[in-house]
Design an enzyme around this catalytic site. Structure first.
Site, short mmCIF file in Angstrom:
data_model
loop_
_atom_site.label_atom_id
_atom_site.label_comp_id
_atom_site.label_asym_id
_atom_site.label_seq_id
_atom_site.Cartn_x
_atom_site.Cartn_y
_atom_site.Cartn_z
N HIS A 81 -7.64 -9.96 39.45
CA HIS A 81 -6.63 -11.18 41.07
C HIS A 81 -6.76 -12.78 40.39
O HIS A 81 -6.53 -13.33 39.09
CB HIS A 81 -7.96 -10.98 41.48
CG HIS A 81 -8.81 -11.94 40.87
ND1 HIS A 81 -9.26 -13.30 41.33
CD2 HIS A 81 -10.41 -11.75 40.19
CE1 HIS A 81 -10.33 -14.00 40.69
NE2 HIS A 81 -11.16 -12.89 40.28
N CYS A 82 -5.95 -13.03 40.92
CA CYS A 82 -5.69 -14.47 40.95
C CYS A 82 -6.25 -15.24 42.86
O CYS A 82 -6.81 -13.96 43.35
CB CYS A 82 -3.98 -15.23 40.85
SG CYS A 82 -3.18 -13.85 41.97
N SER A 83 -5.36 -15.87 43.18
CA SER A 83 -5.55 -16.42 44.33
C SER A 83 -5.42 -15.43 45.81
O SER A 83 -6.33 -15.23 46.46
CB SER A 83 -5.14 -17.94 44.98
OG SER A 83 -5.62 -18.97 44.23
N SER B 77 -1.41 -12.63 39.25
CA SER B 77 -2.19 -11.41 38.51
C SER B 77 -0.85 -10.08 38.05
O SER B 77 -1.13 -9.77 37.09
CB SER B 77 -2.84 -11.26 40.05
OG SER B 77 -2.20 -11.34 40.85
N VAL C 74 -8.40 -13.35 45.66
CA VAL C 74 -9.82 -13.64 45.84
C VAL C 74 -10.92 -13.14 46.06
O VAL C 74 -12.19 -13.50 45.49
CB VAL C 74 -9.52 -15.68 44.74
CG1 VAL C 74 -9.75 -15.77 45.88
CG2 VAL C 74 -11.30 -16.13 44.14
#
Length: 391
Positions: free
Chosen positions: A323-325, A331, A250
């Site tokens: 994306h993720c964190s 992701s 992120v």
């Protein structure tokens, strides 16, 4: 040999061979030029949105959000025939610019480049060319391997590096060949001196010219050697498909410099709470996902897969960041779904491909099980076992 990268990834690289009611799906549309996706995503209880498949680099565009939520499993239009990933044939001792890019941006808990002994990059060009510009963290080879004096750093010190990468201005001839020795004598000399010291260096295919043409933002005239200096470096998302598909965190998705340098046009945001960073500039698919054992991906996998495919096949072609964190689990699951559905790769082959390009790939077990089910839906039978992908 000491050339191992983050729990064996470097060796793999060189051998290349919750609940639906709680999941919100938001498709952000930028510009009136957004067209409908070529394949219907899912039957929904609310109006389904179009997938943005045109140029979206416009800050003055019309912006809207659509939230489709449903419960019907998306079935493939036809059963896929499994295919094997095609990889470029690279001479032994060389790595491609894309591989070098992913090495420079590798992460395993923290950016690998922050470790001063992670990679030793030796610029085998002349001093003038080095001072003009060089790969980030590169050192002039003459400061390490002197043409006449030999090694200026002890072999014990050299053995601390996980990777030693050499490059000339250009070059792609087989190591040790007559043409290679004629084109880049300093690099060849350095290569064999290191070999004689027990090192196993690799050479950048196409040299500085090829890398700089693709990744000028990872080249600099500044010398960066000390660990505090390394912590100031920008770490980019991993490149999964060259010049097309990227996967990261992120924080990377929120960095305008990264978005600009990679020419990102579309983003899949798989975080539970983090907002879209540039909703007026980019086309987003918003999937409110949690990285846990309860999260259901039955809608997220086909939605993400087809959003990515529409973006990459648009005219002009888009560039997608998933994306993720942290860019590890959620992701990865979405990227794997795309590789299975639109490259016709089994989950096992897709996962190997992804891990070779993003070492920190780690979908949780719940996601892996759902990906196995998705594989069965796509191909008509299960091609991969959970034991295969957990080894």
């Amino acid at each position: 040999m000491h050339v191992l990268l983050m729990k064996g990834w470097w060796r793999q690289l060189m051998h290349l061979s919750n609940d639906l009611n709680e999941m919100g799906v938001v498709l952000t549309r930028v510009n009136n030029s957004c067209k409908a996706a070529s394949r219907e995503p899912v039957n929904t209880s609310q109006t389904a949105g179009s997938i943005c498949d045109r140029d979206v680099n416009s800050t003055g565009s019309d912006h809207s959000s659509i939230v489709p939520i449903g419960s019907k499993v998306c079935e493939p239009e036809e059963v896929l025939v499994p295919a094997l990933p095609e990889t470029a044939c690279v001479e032994r001792g060389y790595i491609t610019p894309q591989q070098a890019y992913n090495l420079l941006n590798a992460e395993e808990g923290h950016p690998a480049l922050h470790d001063p002994y992670y990679i030793l990059i030796l610029d085998c060009r002349n001093a003038k060319r080095y001072k003009e510009s060089h790969l980030v963290t590169a050192r002039a080879a003459v400061t390490v391997i002197h043409p006449q004096l030999g090694c200026l750093i002890s072999s014990i010190e050299l053995q601390k590096y996980s990777i030693i990468l050499l490059y000339a201005e250009e070059g792609c001839s087989p190591v040790g060949s007559v043409k290679a020795r004629a084109d880049s004598p300093d690099l060849q000399r350095c290569f064999f001196q290191l070999n004689a010291l027990g090192m196993d260096p690799v050479i950048l295919l196409g040299g500085f010219s090829a890398f700089n043409a693709l990744y000028p933002f990872l080249c600099s005239s500044q010398m960066v050697l000390l660990e505090p200096e390394r912590h100031t470096l920008t770490i980019y998302p991993s490149e999964i498909l060259e010049g097309a598909l990227y996967q990261g965190s992120v924080s990377q998705a929120s960095d305008y410099g990264i978005i600009k340098n990679l020419h990102i046009t579309h983003v899949v945001n798989a975080t539970a709470k983090c907002p879209d960073a540039f909703p007026n500039m980019l086309c987003y698919l918003r999937l409110h996902l949690s990285d846990d054992s309860e999260q259901n991906l039955v809608e997220a996998l086909p939605l993400a897969s087809r959003f990515i495919n529409a973006a990459l096949k648009s005219e002009p072609a888009g560039r997608v960041l998933v994306h993720c964190s942290m860019g590890r689990s959620r992701s990865s699951a979405l990227t794997l779904a795309f590789l299975m559905e639109h490259r016709s790769w089994s989950l096992l082959h897709a996962l190997r491909w992804l891990k070779e390009r993003r070492a920190c790939t780690a979908p949780n077990v719940n996601f892996l099980r759902q990906l196995l089910t998705y594989e069965e839906q796509l191909f008509g039978s299960r091609l991969t076992s959970l034991d295969d992908i957990r080894r």
